[in-house]
Design a protein around this motif. Structure first.
Motif, PDB file in Angstrom:
ATOM      1  N   VAL A   1       0.840  -1.210   0.000  1.00 52.62           N
ATOM      2  CA  VAL A   1       0.000   0.000   0.000  1.00 52.62           C
ATOM      3  C   VAL A   1       0.880   1.269   0.000  1.00 52.62           C
ATOM      4  O   VAL A   1       0.535   2.275  -0.630  1.00 52.62           O
ATOM      5  CB  VAL A   1      -1.016  -0.027   1.176  1.00 52.62           C
TER       6      VAL A   1
ATOM      7  N   ARG B   1       2.142   1.485  -3.690  1.00 51.51           N
ATOM      8  CA  ARG B   1       1.079   1.718  -4.685  1.00 51.51           C
ATOM      9  C   ARG B   1       0.305   3.009  -4.411  1.00 51.51           C
ATOM     10  O   ARG B   1       0.115   3.809  -5.320  1.00 51.51           O
ATOM     11  CB  ARG B   1       0.098   0.529  -4.703  1.00 51.51           C
ATOM     12  N   ASP B   2      -0.142   3.188  -3.170  1.00 48.65           N
ATOM     13  CA  ASP B   2      -1.061   4.304  -2.908  1.00 48.65           C
ATOM     14  C   ASP B   2      -0.383   5.563  -2.373  1.00 48.65           C
ATOM     15  O   ASP B   2      -0.892   6.661  -2.562  1.00 48.65           O
ATOM     16  CB  ASP B   2      -2.162   3.856  -1.934  1.00 48.65           C
ATOM     17  N   ILE B   3       0.734   5.413  -1.699  1.00 47.15           N
ATOM     18  CA  ILE B   3       1.423   6.621  -1.214  1.00 47.15           C
ATOM     19  C   ILE B   3       2.446   7.052  -2.260  1.00 47.15           C
ATOM     20  O   ILE B   3       2.500   8.212  -2.651  1.00 47.15           O
ATOM     21  CB  ILE B   3       2.093   6.366   0.154  1.00 47.15           C
TER      22      ILE B   3
ATOM     23  N   VAL C   1       1.657  -1.330 -10.748  1.00 49.21           N
ATOM     24  CA  VAL C   1       1.689  -2.714 -10.252  1.00 49.21           C
ATOM     25  C   VAL C   1       3.029  -3.379 -10.577  1.00 49.21           C
ATOM     26  O   VAL C   1       3.638  -4.043  -9.739  1.00 49.21           O
ATOM     27  CB  VAL C   1       0.515  -3.528 -10.858  1.00 49.21           C
TER      28      VAL C   1
ATOM     29  N   LYS D   1      -1.693  -7.136  -6.459  1.00 52.31           N
ATOM     30  CA  LYS D   1      -3.120  -6.795  -6.537  1.00 52.31           C
ATOM     31  C   LYS D   1      -3.903  -7.362  -5.354  1.00 52.31           C
ATOM     32  O   LYS D   1      -4.743  -6.684  -4.767  1.00 52.31           O
ATOM     33  CB  LYS D   1      -3.700  -7.301  -7.861  1.00 52.31           C
TER      34      LYS D   1
ATOM     35  N   LEU E   1      -2.878  -5.478  -2.201  1.00 52.76           N
ATOM     36  CA  LEU E   1      -3.400  -4.112  -2.206  1.00 52.76           C
ATOM     37  C   LEU E   1      -4.888  -4.109  -1.858  1.00 52.76           C
ATOM     38  O   LEU E   1      -5.353  -3.288  -1.060  1.00 52.76           O
ATOM     39  CB  LEU E   1      -3.178  -3.466  -3.578  1.00 52.76           C
ATOM     40  N   HIS E   2      -5.605  -5.049  -2.427  1.00 53.15           N
ATOM     41  CA  HIS E   2      -7.033  -5.162  -2.139  1.00 53.15           C
ATOM     42  C   HIS E   2      -7.253  -5.382  -0.637  1.00 53.15           C
ATOM     43  O   HIS E   2      -8.079  -4.716  -0.009  1.00 53.15           O
ATOM     44  CB  HIS E   2      -7.641  -6.314  -2.942  1.00 53.15           C
TER      45      HIS E   2
ATOM     46  N   ARG F   1      -6.302  -2.235   1.446  1.00 56.96           N
ATOM     47  CA  ARG F   1      -7.330  -1.196   1.375  1.00 56.96           C
ATOM     48  C   ARG F   1      -8.567  -1.601   2.167  1.00 56.96           C
ATOM     49  O   ARG F   1      -9.209  -0.774   2.804  1.00 56.96           O
ATOM     50  CB  ARG F   1      -7.698  -0.935  -0.085  1.00 56.96           C
TER      51      ARG F   1
ATOM     52  N   LEU G   1      -7.835  -1.128   5.785  1.00 59.87           N
ATOM     53  CA  LEU G   1      -7.827   0.312   6.096  1.00 59.87           C
ATOM     54  C   LEU G   1      -9.251   0.867   6.116  1.00 59.87           C
ATOM     55  O   LEU G   1      -9.606   1.656   6.991  1.00 59.87           O
ATOM     56  CB  LEU G   1      -6.978   1.078   5.068  1.00 59.87           C
TER      57      LEU G   1
ATOM     58  N   SER H   1     -11.283  -2.819  -4.868  1.00 64.06           N
ATOM     59  CA  SER H   1      -9.956  -2.277  -5.157  1.00 64.06           C
ATOM     60  C   SER H   1      -9.683  -2.277  -6.663  1.00 64.06           C
ATOM     61  O   SER H   1      -9.219  -1.275  -7.224  1.00 64.06           O
ATOM     62  CB  SER H   1      -8.904  -3.104  -4.415  1.00 64.06           C
TER      63      SER H   1
ATOM     64  N   MET I   1      -4.346   8.979   1.042  1.00 64.11           N
ATOM     65  CA  MET I   1      -2.988   8.429   1.158  1.00 64.11           C
ATOM     66  C   MET I   1      -2.040   9.042   0.129  1.00 64.11           C
ATOM     67  O   MET I   1      -0.841   9.145   0.366  1.00 64.11           O
ATOM     68  CB  MET I   1      -3.013   6.906   1.010  1.00 64.11           C
TER      69      MET I   1
END
Lengths: 172, 81
Positions: free
Chosen positions: A114, A117-119, A124, A139, A142-143, A146, A149, B13, B52
């Motif tokens: 995370v 990928r997100d910060i 990917v 993937k 990450l799913h 998230r 979270l 996601s 984020m």
């Protein structure tokens, strides 16, 4: 990124300083093929991941201590009270703290994905390469990251939703 | 195809990252039209992803800049002949 990866402010700062020194020492190698920011971030990322690998050999909670099949189905936090993006909410420091703490508490295999990928907004393929895992695993992780979270944060972040009438649906 | 809430949560996601195929996307969107719960789950997950990516979440600690400059000065001194 370094703080989210390393979870220790002193170590993250040390890594950031080492990054700055490496950037300075390797400045002559920067060819302008990528943006300067991207180049610096890749040095920071390598520094962070290198330290993480060292930590994992020292500690029992290695990066692979958790497995992909540990968490299967999940039930999300079902609230309709935090649906709007709180555009000014980040100006309130406590939101940043809540978010950082939640990321910090994720199992390492999910946290690392995370963060990248997100910060760090890596794609990917880049994330898979950086962590030495398959794209499918990126993937899946990450799913799950998230989802964890969302479950943890949605009830807390509901307090940051704009207090306008008619926006909250039937939720809390 | 009619899909249920659990099925939607499984693809939240991938849906946010536009990694679902057109058929599944259409099924999810049809479900979202009538499901307040899944719409809320999608919105809150997306909000978290957006937050984020915001640089303000990870602010530099107080005194970071001064300490960095001190360290760089020290490195310069050591590396200069």
């Amino acid at each position: 990124m370094l703080l989210a990866l390393l979870r220790n402010e002193a170590e993250a700062e040390d890594a950031a300083q080492d990054t700055a020194i490496k950037v300075f020492l390797n400045l002559h190698k920067f060819r302008g093929e990528s943006q300067f920011r991207t180049w610096v971030l890749s040095i920071a990322r390598n520094e962070g991941l290198g330290r993480l690998r060292k930590q994992s050999t020292r500690r029992e909670d290695s990066l692979e201590a958790d497995t992909d099949d540990q968490t299967g189905d999940y039930t999300p936090a079902i609230l309709t009270s935090w649906r709007e993006v709180p555009s000014e909410a980040l100006e309130r420091k406590e939101l940043g703290v809540i978010l950082r703490t939640a990321i910090d508490e994720l199992p390492p295999i999910y946290r690392n994905v995370v963060v990248l990928r997100d910060i760090e907004e890596m794609d990917v393929r880049e994330t898979a390469t950086a962590l030495g895992i398959a794209e499918g695993a990126v993937k899946v992780r990450l799913h799950r990251a998230r989802a964890l979270l969302q479950k943890h944060l949605a009830p807390r972040l509901a307090a940051f939703a704009p207090k306008r009438k008619g926006m909250f649906g039937w939720g809390k | 195809m009619r899909i249920d809430c659990k099925h939607v949560w499984q693809y939240i996601s991938a849906y946010i990252d536009s990694e679902v195929d057109a058929e599944l996307r259409a099924d999810i969107e049809k479900h979202l039209e009538t499901c307040e719960i899944c719409s809320a789950v999608l919105d809150s997950t997306r909000n978290i992803v957006i937050l984020m990516a915001d640089d303000r979440v990870f602010e530099l600690p107080a005194g970071f800049s001064e300490r960095l400059h001190a360290r760089l000065d020290k490195e310069f001194e050591m590396s200069s002949p």
